[in-house]
Design a protein around this motif. Structure first.
Motif, mmCIF file in Angstrom:
data_model
loop_
_atom_site.group_PDB
_atom_site.id
_atom_site.type_symbol
_atom_site.label_atom_id
_atom_site.label_comp_id
_atom_site.label_asym_id
_atom_site.label_seq_id
_atom_site.Cartn_x
_atom_site.Cartn_y
_atom_site.Cartn_z
ATOM 1 N N TYR A 1 0.529 -1.505 -0.309
ATOM 2 C CA TYR A 1 0.143 0.071 -0.236
ATOM 3 C C TYR A 1 0.805 1.098 -0.127
ATOM 4 O O TYR A 1 0.741 2.469 -0.437
ATOM 5 C CB TYR A 1 -0.642 -0.247 1.024
ATOM 6 N N TYR A 2 2.387 1.379 0.430
ATOM 7 C CA TYR A 2 2.873 2.626 0.825
ATOM 8 C C TYR A 2 3.926 2.161 -0.510
ATOM 9 O O TYR A 2 4.147 3.789 -0.485
ATOM 10 C CB TYR A 2 3.520 2.037 2.054
ATOM 11 N N GLN A 3 4.304 1.343 -0.555
ATOM 12 C CA GLN A 3 4.931 1.607 -1.612
ATOM 13 C C GLN A 3 4.219 2.358 -3.557
ATOM 14 O O GLN A 3 4.136 3.247 -4.447
ATOM 15 C CB GLN A 3 5.985 0.106 -2.563
ATOM 16 N N ASN B 1 1.352 4.173 -2.727
ATOM 17 C CA ASN B 1 0.484 4.718 -3.065
ATOM 18 C C ASN B 1 1.478 6.239 -2.987
ATOM 19 O O ASN B 1 1.074 7.121 -3.141
ATOM 20 C CB ASN B 1 -0.556 4.489 -2.153
ATOM 21 N N LEU B 2 2.445 6.112 -2.283
ATOM 22 C CA LEU B 2 3.506 7.369 -1.692
ATOM 23 C C LEU B 2 5.155 6.477 -1.999
ATOM 24 O O LEU B 2 5.810 7.944 -2.510
ATOM 25 C CB LEU B 2 2.673 6.765 0.001
ATOM 26 N N VAL C 1 6.974 4.648 -1.590
ATOM 27 C CA VAL C 1 8.147 4.482 -0.518
ATOM 28 C C VAL C 1 8.973 2.759 -0.045
ATOM 29 O O VAL C 1 7.877 2.460 -0.607
ATOM 30 C CB VAL C 1 7.411 5.034 0.909
ATOM 31 N N ILE D 1 10.324 -0.014 1.900
ATOM 32 C CA ILE D 1 10.436 -0.407 3.270
ATOM 33 C C ILE D 1 11.694 -0.788 3.409
ATOM 34 O O ILE D 1 12.105 -2.036 3.318
ATOM 35 C CB ILE D 1 9.486 -1.560 3.974
ATOM 36 N N LEU E 1 -1.551 8.408 9.078
ATOM 37 C CA LEU E 1 -1.253 7.232 8.252
ATOM 38 C C LEU E 1 -2.190 5.991 7.402
ATOM 39 O O LEU E 1 -1.842 5.555 7.090
ATOM 40 C CB LEU E 1 0.047 6.504 8.459
ATOM 41 N N PHE F 1 -6.072 3.240 3.472
ATOM 42 C CA PHE F 1 -5.200 2.341 4.006
ATOM 43 C C PHE F 1 -5.687 1.027 4.539
ATOM 44 O O PHE F 1 -5.669 -0.199 4.134
ATOM 45 C CB PHE F 1 -4.334 3.145 4.868
ATOM 46 N N THR G 1 -6.001 -2.879 3.344
ATOM 47 C CA THR G 1 -5.386 -3.335 4.127
ATOM 48 C C THR G 1 -6.203 -5.204 4.265
ATOM 49 O O THR G 1 -6.122 -6.034 4.219
ATOM 50 C CB THR G 1 -4.929 -3.074 5.200
ATOM 51 N N GLU H 1 -5.295 11.818 3.071
ATOM 52 C CA GLU H 1 -5.581 10.894 1.703
ATOM 53 C C GLU H 1 -4.684 11.532 1.207
ATOM 54 O O GLU H 1 -6.406 12.453 0.131
ATOM 55 C CB GLU H 1 -7.530 10.154 2.085
#
Length: 555
Positions: A103-105, A107-108, A110, A112, A131, A136, A140, A420
């Motif tokens: 999700y973070y990769q 959508n943002l 980033v 890990i 966050l 999210f 998830t 968001e």
């Protein structure tokens, strides 16, 4: 009669149970492992495959072998952690880890890594809730929780433990052999690709997250028994500071997430620093950071290791600038409106400010940096000895930029009013970010105004941000990008110095001389020694080559 009547009901219940059981598919442990590995690679690795398409553009066969290797690695990972009754729990954990990380990769943008895990561990409840957006939670639940439930729903064919052990060993050996075989088809080319493109393996899930967790845990364990070495125990007030006729007050603002590109004093198209512009400040236009996150930059700045020599273990094993200031009897005080002191002030103590500290500065349940202003005023009204205030700001901490400033400071509209980002345009995100930056400008300028309006203490102020922020450039948002891929917007920050006339005279500092380096390329490396230089602290650990005030002190 009663017993006879019960028989049909029991039989019916048994039949129903059997039918429900037939509805649950039965698979072997190996089949579930192979299917899960395939699902993980296809459902959670969009960023990795996008990177692979670009990297292996002219080598499609090599990309196929890379895919085989990474699939075999996933199978090996699941098998290693999932022997017999551990298979379902291991799969459930890995699926949820993959869902969160992807999700973070996706959508943002980033990745890990160890530092990102550290950031997650120190994140406050207020930051966490921004966050954990509805998107999210929904994503998830669909891609993490439901697959995990499915793993527990399907039936696994029961087999004797010796056969399970044999199957487990064979699967481990076979997947390892396939992994090595795929890599050694053209090991030279694949290894070179890994070396040159860290983002490829860095975006692989669950592998990247597992590796990051392992590195973080290992680093934490090593740091538990660290013996702290003394630093600057010989520190004392130099002749200028010792001769000051009134208490000296140095206010060190540790900014958060302010990037140099949006700083008005640096030539940004918008004037995000209208209040500081009215004051005689020294603005440094080309400052690079030690890291891209608070957990790295702040300890690095307060250590004397410099970026080149910095390590988490190294800074834990030594006293820091905060300690040196205490040795010099400058009564350092750490006030925090963010994620804590990062182990910098723990030996002396620090205080986290909350809503109760100043309700007026916390209208939405979270404090803006206006919460510091009454504390600064109180210090000027009460201190009897030389004092250093270290103020760790919330600044522009995202993604909820709109929470970082009062509504009255919303100069740029429309501004994103949610954490968001998917619900906001790039313009709205930048507007909210710039509004928050203007409020930092207001807090700094208000501090200068208060200092100028009194003559009880001899004041000065030094502000610098810990790292920058991505606002959607190249698909990246927020900060904490790994060093190998960190963009300039995350590594270039504003830095401002202000000294009252009384401070300049008492400490013998020539602002014109100091300002000569305001356009030089400098880094966080100068912070430790410039603070000592500004305060005329004499110690053997002081390095004049890293002091922006060196050579600018006159009798």
């Amino acid at each position: 009669m009663t017993d006879a009547a019960a028989l049909p009901n029991d039989a019916s219940a048994k039949t129903t149970t059997q039918k429900l059981g037939l509805m649950r598919p039965m698979v072997s442990a190996t089949g579930l492992t192979l299917a899960s590995a395939t699902f993980m690679l296809t459902a959670y690795n969009a960023l990795m495959w996008a990177n692979a398409v670009v990297i292996f553009d002219s080598k499609p066969v090599l990309m196929i072998w890379y895919g085989v290797a990474i699939w075999a690695l996933t199978v090996l990972t699941i098998t290693f952690f999932g022997f017999r009754w551990l298979l379902r729990p291991a799969l459930a954990v890995l699926l949820i880890i993959c869902a969160v990380a992807s999700y973070y990769q996706d959508n943002l943008g980033v990745l890990i890594d160890r530092d990102m895990i550290r950031n997650a561990m120190i994140t406050t409840a207020n930051e966490s809730k921004h966050l954990m957006t509805p998107r999210f939670i929904y994503t998830t639940a669909i891609w993490g929780v439901l697959p995990a439930v499915f793993v527990f729903w399907v039936r696994i064919k029961p087999t004797p433990i010796l056969r399970d052990l044999l199957t487990w060993g064979v699967t481990c050996v076979a997947s390892l052999a396939l992994l090595l075989g795929a890599l050694f088809v053209d090991f030279k080319a694949i290894s070179a690709t890994f070396r040159e493109h860290n983002e490829l393996v860095g975006s692989y899930q669950p592998g990247a997250t597992i590796a990051a967790l392992h590195k973080y845990a290992r680093q934490e364990l090593r740091g538990r028994n660290v013996v702290v070495a003394p630093l600057g125990r010989d520190a004392h007030k130099g002749p200028f500071l010792a001769a000051a006729k009134k208490p000296v007050l140095m206010v060190l603002f540790m900014g958060e997430t302010a990037r140099a590109q949006n700083w008005g004093l640096n030539g940004y198209a918008r004037d995000t620093t209208p209040e500081l512009r009215k004051h005689d400040v020294i603005n440094y236009t080309d400052v690079s950071t030690c890291g891209t996150s608070t957990a790295v930059s702040l300890p690095c700045m307060y250590s004397n290791l410099t970026k080149a020599g910095y390590s988490h273990q190294g800074q834990l094993a030594s006293e820091n600038l905060f300690d040196v200031l205490n040795h010099a009897k400058l009564h350092p005080t750490w006030l925090d409106n963010q994620t804590g002191d990062q182990n910098i002030g723990k030996r002396i103590g620090y205080k986290t400010l909350t809503v109760t500290s100043d309700p007026a500065a916390c209208p939405r349940g979270e404090c803006t940096d206006a919460v510091f202003l009454p504390r600064i005023k109180a210090a000027m009204d009460t201190i009897a000895e030389d004092t250093v205030l270290v103020l760790h700001m919330i600044g522009n901490h995202g993604p909820a930029y709109y929470m970082r400033y009062p509504e009255a400071f919303g100069a740029f509209n429309p501004a994103c009013q949610t954490a968001e980002f998917a619900n906001c345009t790039t313009e709205e995100i930048v507007n909210a970010y710039d509004n928050a930056l203007m409020f930092t400008d207001h807090v700094l300028a208000s501090t200068i105004d208060m200092m100028q309006d009194q003559d009880r203490v001899i004041p000065a102020m030094f502000y610098v941000s810990d790292h920058g922020e991505s606002l959607g450039e190249n698909g990246l948002y927020l900060h904490a990008a790994p060093a190998f891929m960190a963009p300039d917007v995350q590594t270039h920050v504003p830095m401002v110095m202000w000294m009252s006339d009384a401070y300049q005279k008492s400490l013998g500092l020539d602002p014109v001389c100091i300002a000569r380096r305001s356009h030089d390329a400098i880094s966080h490396d100068v912070y430790f020694h410039t603070v000592l230089g500004l305060l005329n602290v004499v110690t053997s650990v002081y390095n004049p080559t890293l002091d922006l005030t060196a050579g600018c002190r006159t009798p």
